[in-house]
Motif scaffolding. Structure first.
Motif, PDB file in Angstrom:
ATOM      1  N   ARG A 118       0.835  -1.200   0.000  1.00 26.49           N
ATOM      2  CA  ARG A 118       0.000   0.000   0.000  1.00 26.49           C
ATOM      3  C   ARG A 118       0.873   1.255   0.000  1.00 26.49           C
ATOM      4  N   VAL A 119       0.377   2.292  -0.632  1.00 31.73           N
ATOM      5  CA  VAL A 119       1.113   3.548  -0.736  1.00 31.73           C
ATOM      6  C   VAL A 119       0.841   4.411   0.488  1.00 31.73           C
ATOM      7  N   VAL A 120       1.906   4.990   1.027  1.00 38.60           N
ATOM      8  CA  VAL A 120       1.810   5.934   2.137  1.00 38.60           C
ATOM      9  C   VAL A 120       2.431   7.234   1.649  1.00 38.60           C
ATOM     10  N   THR A 121       1.688   8.328   1.760  1.00 44.56           N
ATOM     11  CA  THR A 121       2.211   9.613   1.296  1.00 44.56           C
ATOM     12  C   THR A 121       2.905  10.359   2.429  1.00 44.56           C
ATOM     13  N   GLN A 122       3.742  11.285   2.049  1.00 45.13           N
ATOM     14  CA  GLN A 122       4.425  12.130   3.019  1.00 45.13           C
ATOM     15  C   GLN A 122       3.406  12.881   3.871  1.00 45.13           C
ATOM     16  N   ALA A 153      12.459  13.883   4.397  1.00 45.77           N
ATOM     17  CA  ALA A 153      13.588  14.390   3.615  1.00 45.77           C
ATOM     18  C   ALA A 153      13.702  13.606   2.317  1.00 45.77           C
ATOM     19  N   LYS A 154      14.169  14.275   1.299  1.00 45.32           N
ATOM     20  CA  LYS A 154      14.481  13.592   0.044  1.00 45.32           C
ATOM     21  C   LYS A 154      15.648  12.651   0.320  1.00 45.32           C
ATOM     22  N   VAL A 155      15.784  11.609  -0.475  1.00 40.30           N
ATOM     23  CA  VAL A 155      16.775  10.576  -0.203  1.00 40.30           C
ATOM     24  C   VAL A 155      18.202  11.126  -0.192  1.00 40.30           C
ATOM     25  N   ASP A 156      18.530  12.060  -1.077  1.00 41.45           N
ATOM     26  CA  ASP A 156      19.896  12.606  -1.086  1.00 41.45           C
ATOM     27  C   ASP A 156      20.183  13.390   0.187  1.00 41.45           C
ATOM     28  N   GLU A 157      19.194  14.133   0.668  1.00 38.41           N
ATOM     29  CA  GLU A 157      19.338  14.868   1.928  1.00 38.41           C
ATOM     30  C   GLU A 157      19.515  13.880   3.088  1.00 38.41           C
ATOM     31  N   PHE A 158      18.760  12.796   3.048  1.00 37.72           N
ATOM     32  CA  PHE A 158      18.854  11.756   4.071  1.00 37.72           C
ATOM     33  C   PHE A 158      20.263  11.163   4.105  1.00 37.72           C
ATOM     34  N   PHE A 159      20.780  10.778   2.930  1.00 37.31           N
ATOM     35  CA  PHE A 159      22.123  10.195   2.871  1.00 37.31           C
ATOM     36  C   PHE A 159      23.181  11.185   3.366  1.00 37.31           C
ATOM     37  N   TRP A 162      14.390   0.875  -3.608  1.00 33.65           N
ATOM     38  CA  TRP A 162      13.894   1.262  -2.290  1.00 33.65           C
ATOM     39  C   TRP A 162      13.393   2.688  -2.205  1.00 33.65           C
ATOM     40  N   PHE A 163      13.901   3.565  -3.057  1.00 32.48           N
ATOM     41  CA  PHE A 163      13.552   4.979  -2.973  1.00 32.48           C
ATOM     42  C   PHE A 163      13.022   5.450  -4.319  1.00 32.48           C
ATOM     43  N   ASP A 164      11.868   6.072  -4.308  1.00 33.72           N
ATOM     44  CA  ASP A 164      11.268   6.582  -5.535  1.00 33.72           C
ATOM     45  C   ASP A 164      11.805   7.979  -5.832  1.00 33.72           C
ATOM     46  N   LYS A 187       2.616   6.933  -6.234  1.00 34.26           N
ATOM     47  CA  LYS A 187       1.159   7.070  -6.260  1.00 34.26           C
ATOM     48  C   LYS A 187       0.468   5.711  -6.445  1.00 34.26           C
ATOM     49  N   ASP A 188       1.216   4.720  -6.931  1.00 36.18           N
ATOM     50  CA  ASP A 188       0.666   3.391  -7.169  1.00 36.18           C
ATOM     51  C   ASP A 188       1.377   2.373  -6.272  1.00 36.18           C
ATOM     52  N   PRO A 189       0.694   1.280  -5.919  1.00 38.10           N
ATOM     53  CA  PRO A 189       1.347   0.255  -5.102  1.00 38.10           C
ATOM     54  C   PRO A 189       2.597  -0.299  -5.788  1.00 38.10           C
ATOM     55  N   PHE A 190       3.481  -0.878  -4.991  1.00 36.89           N
ATOM     56  CA  PHE A 190       4.688  -1.482  -5.543  1.00 36.89           C
ATOM     57  C   PHE A 190       4.295  -2.620  -6.473  1.00 36.89           C
TER      58      PHE A 190
END
Length: 148
Positions: free
Chosen positions: A20-24, A41-47, A73-75, A80-83
């Motif tokens: 299932r999709v979970v939004t920010q 955070a965006k993935v680059d900011e996270f890293f 792992w990171f879009d 917006k759609d399930p995996f």
């Protein structure tokens, strides 16, 4: 475990992932309900943040692995759609099973992080609002009918 005890399973492969999709916005809303000011955070900011913390970060040692599997792992944009993974096999064999509500999973994950002290007091992503937490606790006590 239950599926491994079946005498005649219908399938041999089970993908145990909740697609299932979970939004920010959902995550931020659930967090706010319990007094948590959460900023994703965006993935680059996270890293960058994890690398800046170095070994003090509980996920620092996993950064190479996360970067290797990044495209899975990171879009790049909010999903917006399930995996695109077939997950119904488990429910064919165990129709009485179901994923817990997504909000419950989020809150339990947060509580796990609190219990094992995985959240830093000076976190840039999470801040606690004591007043909202207290009000939320009072409302829960009232809802449960607990008296003084």
């Amino acid at each position: 475990v239950e599926v491994s005890l079946l005498e005649k399973p219908k399938h041999w492969v089970y993908h145990l992932i909740d697609t299932r999709v979970v939004t920010q916005a959902q995550i931020e809303g659930w967090a706010a309900e319990v007094g948590i000011d959460y900023r994703g955070a965006k993935v680059d900011e996270f890293f960058r943040a994890v690398k800046a913390r170095g070994p003090e970060s509980p996920v620092f040692k996993f950064v190479p692995l996360m970067q290797h599997w990044r495209s899975y792992w990171f879009d790049p944009e909010e999903r917006k759609d399930p995996f695109p993974i077939e997950v119904n096999n488990i429910f064919d064999d165990l129709p009485h099973q179901a994923w817990p509500p997504i909000e419950e999973t989020f809150k339990n994950s947060f509580l796990y992080c609190c219990e094992f002290r995985l959240l830093r007091p000076n976190s840039q992503a999470i801040r606690l609002d004591a007043e909202v937490i207290f009000e939320s606790a009072v409302e829960e006590v009232k809802r449960l009918g607990i008296s003084e």
